[in-house]
Enzyme design. Structure first.
Site, PDB file in Angstrom:
ATOM      1  N   HIS A  54       0.836  -1.210   0.000  1.00 42.00           N
ATOM      2  CA  HIS A  54       0.000   0.000   0.000  1.00 42.00           C
ATOM      3  C   HIS A  54       0.873   1.264   0.000  1.00 42.00           C
ATOM      4  CE1 HIS A  54      -3.681   2.337   1.183  1.00 42.00           C
ATOM      5  NE2 HIS A  54      -2.778   3.112   1.780  1.00 42.00           N
ATOM      6  N   GLU A  55       1.804   1.330   0.943  1.00 39.16           N
ATOM      7  CA  GLU A  55       2.646   2.531   1.041  1.00 39.16           C
ATOM      8  C   GLU A  55       3.546   2.683  -0.184  1.00 39.16           C
ATOM      9  OE1 GLU A  55       1.813   4.619   3.188  1.00 39.16           O
ATOM     10  OE2 GLU A  55       0.671   3.330   4.541  1.00 39.16           O
ATOM     11  N   HIS A 115       1.699   4.740  -2.677  1.00 42.43           N
ATOM     12  CA  HIS A 115       1.853   6.179  -2.382  1.00 42.43           C
ATOM     13  C   HIS A 115       3.242   6.664  -2.813  1.00 42.43           C
ATOM     14  CE1 HIS A 115      -1.821   7.012  -0.213  1.00 42.43           C
ATOM     15  NE2 HIS A 115      -1.605   6.117   0.742  1.00 42.43           N
ATOM     16  N   GLU A 168      -4.687   8.176  -2.747  1.00 41.26           N
ATOM     17  CA  GLU A 168      -5.191   6.899  -2.248  1.00 41.26           C
ATOM     18  C   GLU A 168      -5.479   5.944  -3.416  1.00 41.26           C
ATOM     19  OE1 GLU A 168      -4.993   6.646   0.936  1.00 41.26           O
ATOM     20  OE2 GLU A 168      -5.945   4.689   1.295  1.00 41.26           O
TER      21      GLU A 168
END
Lengths: 492, 492
Positions: A260-261, A264, A290
């Site tokens: 997930h990170e 980003h 997001e």
């Protein structure tokens, strides 16, 4: 030329923001407890200085002059985004900025223990000031923008979006989501899922995470992976600092958290270099940000071919070869298991939007003065019962006191999570028109996927409005049907 | 009250210095290579902003007003130290500050490769500008202070000291040091010393280092140990960041390096809290700072009872029990072995002052215009032959090009190293009048030693001048006899 003066001014601000970002990262990942007082003071001074620069009186004149200059499309976007940030910063009186910041810090600080103690009266006593000051802020922003107070707050996180469009989007989602959730849970009851049994040493989990980051083409010349209690993506585009937290009894959380990170991070690493330091070179919105983390986590990370590749890698690097919990099939089931739960941050892909819609409806009405802050616990309970069949009566800690966002008055942020999930599904659908995504994932070389994201999203920074960006990338503005299709395809 | 305004102004500066210190530490210990450009720009902007605040025009009037106020002794010291820093900052025109900074950065950057390549002509070509601008700076400071150019540069690092006193101090040292070195080397020829054979994993060395830091009462609530290519002590007093470098084939360097940096760190951690953020609360001088690191490294760290305690600890934590190289006797010999070498940073306690005196004599004459920068290699060779019997003819990389200090024009810094060694010996001699230091070390509880340092040095910050500080602590101003006695006691 005024645009040049404007650009230089914002580049100067970006140097102080660099310091702010790195000190924030350090505070979360390195700083010993005794360093907190001096660090807080340094961060407050930096924030004060950045606010001062961001509201510099000479900017207004420069903006007017630059508006009369002969500007290219890029220059116009630079001007537009500087002006937008300037307006957001200047419209609120400094006294209010400071009062809200103080009330927010105090409320958030106390909340950390009050939540554990389920202490609603204690929390309510601080929170009423935060809500009051946030409504004052929303009112002032609303008058300046000729819109509703909540619409005005949305502009801080999702420029261009509105209550009207969110009402439609989320209202529609509410029509099909609860039934779909029930259907999937019913269907999954027959599945048996193995929980991988630890311990999985943090050092092994870190090596696994870094290997997956490499496969996701995270650029380690321009970033790092570290640890913090609350995982986040920080730093600056040329030096992105992502963090995670290792639970030695469960590797699956940290692994997917890192994915997930990394989403980003790659957005930040892929922002247009030539616009470094000016707002037009920054990420478009919280929702688009997001969309990238959720593209990585949900669209890629839970894709069967991707799960296949990480299942064998994880088994190898966690010394668990032959462990039946590490089969592709079991990990796939584990990573797509649907459960109705109280806690948003623990929610799965399918129930997550219900948590967001609930918060959206409450914060919208709270900012618009339709409800009082003391109404929130009851409303929370009613909506949880309606959307997920759970009651939070007297259970404040797992109800309206669970999130940090409202403690410091970040009203308007929550919709970004589900907007991100919707954009991510739409990007994947569009990408599939020109790219054989399944084959790319199976081959292990995700370059075609990342090239699409880079060309269509990352390299655009904030040059386009969100609607323009999404339309140029996918041929249409936000269309939640792609998200619904994605969920039905994956879960039914 | 003007003093209050002054105090607040310097506290504001300290918040930006906090950011500067932490970004500097991060650049050395964490930052990936690709982060360098943006970091350099952020640091340059911070330096510019700090310089602007440090030379704020309103300060002069406030200083005058505060001088007429009824001040306590502490307040007078606060005023004195603020004014001193203001004078140091304002006397040099901004153009010169910028030119020297640019020339210094360019020279230092090129030096990193030129040194390896023994490229004196290449270095000389950049360095002449650095020397020229440094002399311009020294000249301006000299006129403002009514002293010689080199004396003026000394004030940047050792306020209150002078060429006259250093000439006496170092001239006297030159009388006895070369003979003593020869005598000790002669005497040590009979010794056989075992070199502990590695590998010693970095993780084990780190655990050992942290255990020793605990024994030295480093406060881990207010600091950390990390790694960097060039070890240093950075951060801020409430969050001190020390670094080291692990060589897996030799644990002795990192271990003693950590002890050295812990000395710096405890001085910072022990500075007066109530003066946080104002210059009067900072460390007194570079020499006093070095006196603390050398007190830890030389007075404590090489004390036989201390070596005894760490020899068994090191054997245990490096899994080398029974290894004859880890006996107290062998480690003592290893840590007090004297060798004539080219490189200052590798020098032992006894030959180190020779390296410093050589540099002192050259930089003094260079700043005072007595010699030209092109004279330096020959002078270096002559002095090395005279003090240590080594020639550096055509060996620039191990001669005048070995240190970083002159590459960016930090002329006046070198004497601090040997002043520190002298102060450290004097503090130990004074301490022994009231404290049974040997027993304290042997007991493992060094509290009496640290209490003495805290009471007499750390807690004083810059409230006293260096002479006052040393006189209050030891009953006399700097007296190099203590250093000579210490060396004769230890090495003969």
């Amino acid at each position: 030329m005024s645009l040049k003066k404007i650009t230089q001014h914002y580049q100067q601000i970006s140097h102080f923001s660099h310091a702010q970002a790195m000190l924030g990262w350090d505070a979360a990942s390195n700083m010993p407890s005794g360093g907190n007082q001096a660090r807080s003071e340094a961060l407050a001074e930096l924030a004060r200085h950045i606010h001062q620069l961001s509201t510099a009186p000479q900017l207004e004149e420069w903006f007017t002059e630059a508006g009369n200059e002969n500007l290219t499309a890029t220059e116009q976007a630079i001007l537009r985004e500087c002006r937008r940030q300037w307006q957001l910063a200047t419209v609120i009186p400094e006294d209010l900025v400071r009062a809200k910041s103080l009330a927010g810090s105090a409320c958030e600080h106390a909340w950390r223990t009050q939540r554990q103690e389920n202490d609603w009266p204690g929390f309510e006593n601080n929170w009423k000031t935060v809500v009051e000051l946030s409504r004052e802020e929303a009112q002032i922003r609303a008058e300046a923008n000729q819109c509703s107070p909540y619409d005005a707050m949305l502009q801080l996180y999702e420029p261009g979006t509105s209550t009207a469009s969110l009402d439609t989007l989320f209202g529609d989602t509410k029509q099909w989501l609860p039934d779909l959730i029930n259907q999937v849970i019913e269907q999954q009851q027959a599945d048996s899922v193995l929980i991988p049994a630890g311990p999985f040493p943090a050092s092994q989990q870190k090596s696994l995470g870094m290997e997956v980051m490499k496969r996701l083409q995270f650029n380690f010349d321009h970033g790092r992976l570290d640890e913090s209690v609350h995982p986040f993506c920080g730093g600056v585009p040329t030096d992105v600092r992502i963090t995670t937290r290792y639970d030695e009894s469960d590797f699956t959380q940290a692994l997917m958290g890192i994915i997930h990170e990394t989403g980003h991070a790659r957005y930040e690493q892929g922002l247009p270099e030539q616009l470094a330091g000016v707002p037009a070179g920054e990420a478009r919105s919280m929702g688009i940000h997001e969309s990238q983390s959720l593209f990585f986590e949900m669209q890629l990370g839970r894709h069967p071919a991707f799960i296949q590749s990480i299942s064998s890698l994880a088994a190898e690097m966690l010394e668990s070869q032959g462990n039946p919990a590490f089969t592709e099939d079991n990990l796939q089931k584990l990573y797509t298991r649907v459960n109705k739960g109280f806690i948003r941050v623990d929610a799965d892909e399918l129930t997550y939007p219900a948590h967001v819609i609930l918060r959206y409806e409450i914060e919208r009405d709270l900012m618009n003065g339709v409800i009082k802050h003391t109404d929130v616990p009851d409303l929370w309970d009613q909506k949880m019962q309606s959307y997920l069949g759970l009651t939070t009566r007297d259970n404040y800690k797992n109800g309206c006191m669970q999130d940090i966002h409202w403690t410091d008055g970040s009203f308007g942020y929550f919709p970004s999570y589900t907007l991100g999930a919707m954009y991510a599904a739409q990007f994947m659908a569009a990408m599939k028109k020109t790219i054989d995504v399944d084959t790319a994932i199976r081959s292990g070389d995700l370059s075609p996927v990342f090239n699409w994201l880079s060309d269509n999203i990352w390299s655009k920074g904030s040059l386009l409005t969100t609607d323009e960006l999404v339309k140029q990338a996918t041929g249409e503005t936000l269309n939640a049907q792609h998200f619904q299709d994605h969920l039905r395809n994956r879960y039914l």
